[in-house]
Design an enzyme around this catalytic site. Structure first.
Site, PDB file in Angstrom:
ATOM      1  N   ARG A 111       7.620  13.556  16.969  1.00 41.82           N
ATOM      2  CA  ARG A 111       8.212  12.595  16.029  1.00 41.82           C
ATOM      3  C   ARG A 111       9.640  12.246  16.462  1.00 41.82           C
ATOM      4  O   ARG A 111      10.524  12.105  15.626  1.00 41.82           O
ATOM      5  CB  ARG A 111       8.225  13.171  14.604  1.00 41.82           C
ATOM      6  N   ARG A 135       0.140  22.839   7.989  1.00 47.76           N
ATOM      7  CA  ARG A 135       1.590  22.935   7.735  1.00 47.76           C
ATOM      8  C   ARG A 135       1.952  22.752   6.256  1.00 47.76           C
ATOM      9  O   ARG A 135       3.110  22.908   5.887  1.00 47.76           O
ATOM     10  CB  ARG A 135       2.346  21.931   8.616  1.00 47.76           C
ATOM     11  N   TYR A 169      10.987   8.636  15.359  1.00 51.23           N
ATOM     12  CA  TYR A 169      10.837   8.590  13.899  1.00 51.23           C
ATOM     13  C   TYR A 169      11.888   9.478  13.230  1.00 51.23           C
ATOM     14  O   TYR A 169      12.598   9.047  12.316  1.00 51.23           O
ATOM     15  CB  TYR A 169       9.424   9.044  13.500  1.00 51.23           C
ATOM     16  N   ASP A 189       9.302 -10.484   5.626  1.00 48.67           N
ATOM     17  CA  ASP A 189       9.483  -9.559   6.743  1.00 48.67           C
ATOM     18  C   ASP A 189      10.914  -9.039   6.682  1.00 48.67           C
ATOM     19  O   ASP A 189      11.875  -9.797   6.885  1.00 48.67           O
ATOM     20  CB  ASP A 189       9.228 -10.304   8.058  1.00 48.67           C
ATOM     21  N   GLN A 216       0.832  -1.207   0.000  1.00 51.73           N
ATOM     22  CA  GLN A 216       0.000   0.000   0.000  1.00 51.73           C
ATOM     23  C   GLN A 216       0.862   1.251   0.000  1.00 51.73           C
ATOM     24  O   GLN A 216       2.082   1.180   0.085  1.00 51.73           O
ATOM     25  CB  GLN A 216      -0.949   0.010   1.203  1.00 51.73           C
ATOM     26  N   GLY A 217       0.222   2.400  -0.133  1.00 53.52           N
ATOM     27  CA  GLY A 217       0.920   3.678  -0.030  1.00 53.52           C
ATOM     28  C   GLY A 217       1.979   3.898  -1.100  1.00 53.52           C
ATOM     29  O   GLY A 217       1.802   3.522  -2.264  1.00 53.52           O
ATOM     30  N   ILE A 218       3.100   4.493  -0.694  1.00 50.19           N
ATOM     31  CA  ILE A 218       4.171   4.827  -1.628  1.00 50.19           C
ATOM     32  C   ILE A 218       4.734   3.569  -2.288  1.00 50.19           C
ATOM     33  O   ILE A 218       5.020   3.554  -3.481  1.00 50.19           O
ATOM     34  CB  ILE A 218       5.301   5.604  -0.915  1.00 50.19           C
TER      35      ILE A 218
END
Length: 246
Positions: free
Chosen positions: A145, A206, A148, A59, A16-18
């Site tokens: 964050r 933002r 991260y 994984d 999914q996503g990018i």
């Protein structure tokens, strides 16, 4: 003829996503794509809907699984490390378990993937590694964050180190640093907040362009970095953040 015709590209977090957008963009440009993820149902859907994409449940934090894939991969032109996790909180909200999980998935997985595939690239005398970082890293700090941002700064350091060590042996290594991208994982994080409506508003405030980035927009940059058009580009951070860091 596509810009990636004949290239073999291995990428993680492709369900999914990018990752999904990049896998589709690579296949459309003629690449043979080996798409990895732990989400079996989404992987099957991706493979069924798009030609040129092979999928494999893997994984990226498991060394044995990675080594098994390397043995089965005859040739690799591009390794794209995308898998990652966004922890919400300051250093005081981040216990050791959160720290270890994030660093393991966001940084150690890339170390394992690069270390496993690099000897094959060196034997070929060519190889292209792309790592997913973020503007929230050594480029910019962001509220809540902590781990991260720390992990994504480490990804930039890893990218530059690999680029510097192997540039003379035909290896390139770059990283992509997006701002806020509209992905299923972002939507999940927004929904997990006490006030999802306000959380979405905070993300939008933002964004100087007044909108979120799409996964497909990031995928265009991925195609460029995977292609020979970027043959003279290595060791660099490619920011795609709609002006957030201005």
């Amino acid at each position: 003829m596509g810009r990636l015709e004949g290239k073999v590209i291995v990428l993680s977090a492709a369900a999914q996503g990018i990752g999904r957008a990049a896998a589709i963009a690579f296949a459309k440009e003629g690449a043979k794509v080996i798409a990895l993820d732990i989400n079996e149902s989404q992987l099957k859907k991706l493979e069924q809907e798009h030609q040129g994409i092979q999928t494999r449940i893997l994984d990226v934090t498991k060394k044995e699984q990675i080594e098994s894939l390397v043995k089965e991969t005859e040739k690799i032109d591009v390794l794209f490390n995308i898998a990652g996790f966004v922890h919400h909180g300051t250093i005081l909200d981040c216990d050791e378990k959160d720290w270890d999980f994030t660093m393991n998935l966001n940084v150690r997985s890339m170390y394992l993937m690069i270390r496993a595939f690099l000897p094959k690239m060196l034997a070929q005398k060519s190889g292209n590694i792309i790592n997913m970082s973020s503007v929230v890293s050594s480029i910019k700090g962001a509220v809540n964050r902590c781990v991260y941002g720390t992990s994504k700064a480490a990804v930039i350091g890893l990218t530059k180190s690999v680029a510097a060590d192997f540039v003379e042996q035909g290896i390139r290594c770059n990283c992509i640093c997006p701002g806020t991208v509209d992905t299923p994982s972002l939507r999940e994080r927004i929904q997990a907040q006490p006030d999802p409506t306000q959380a979405l508003k905070d993300f939008m405030i933002r964004q100087k362009m007044g909108r979120l980035c799409s996964a497909e927009e990031v995928a265009h940059l991925c195609v460029y970095l995977a292609s020979d058009e970027s043959a003279y580009v290595t060791g660099t951070e490619h920011v795609i953040d709609g002006g957030w860091t201005l």
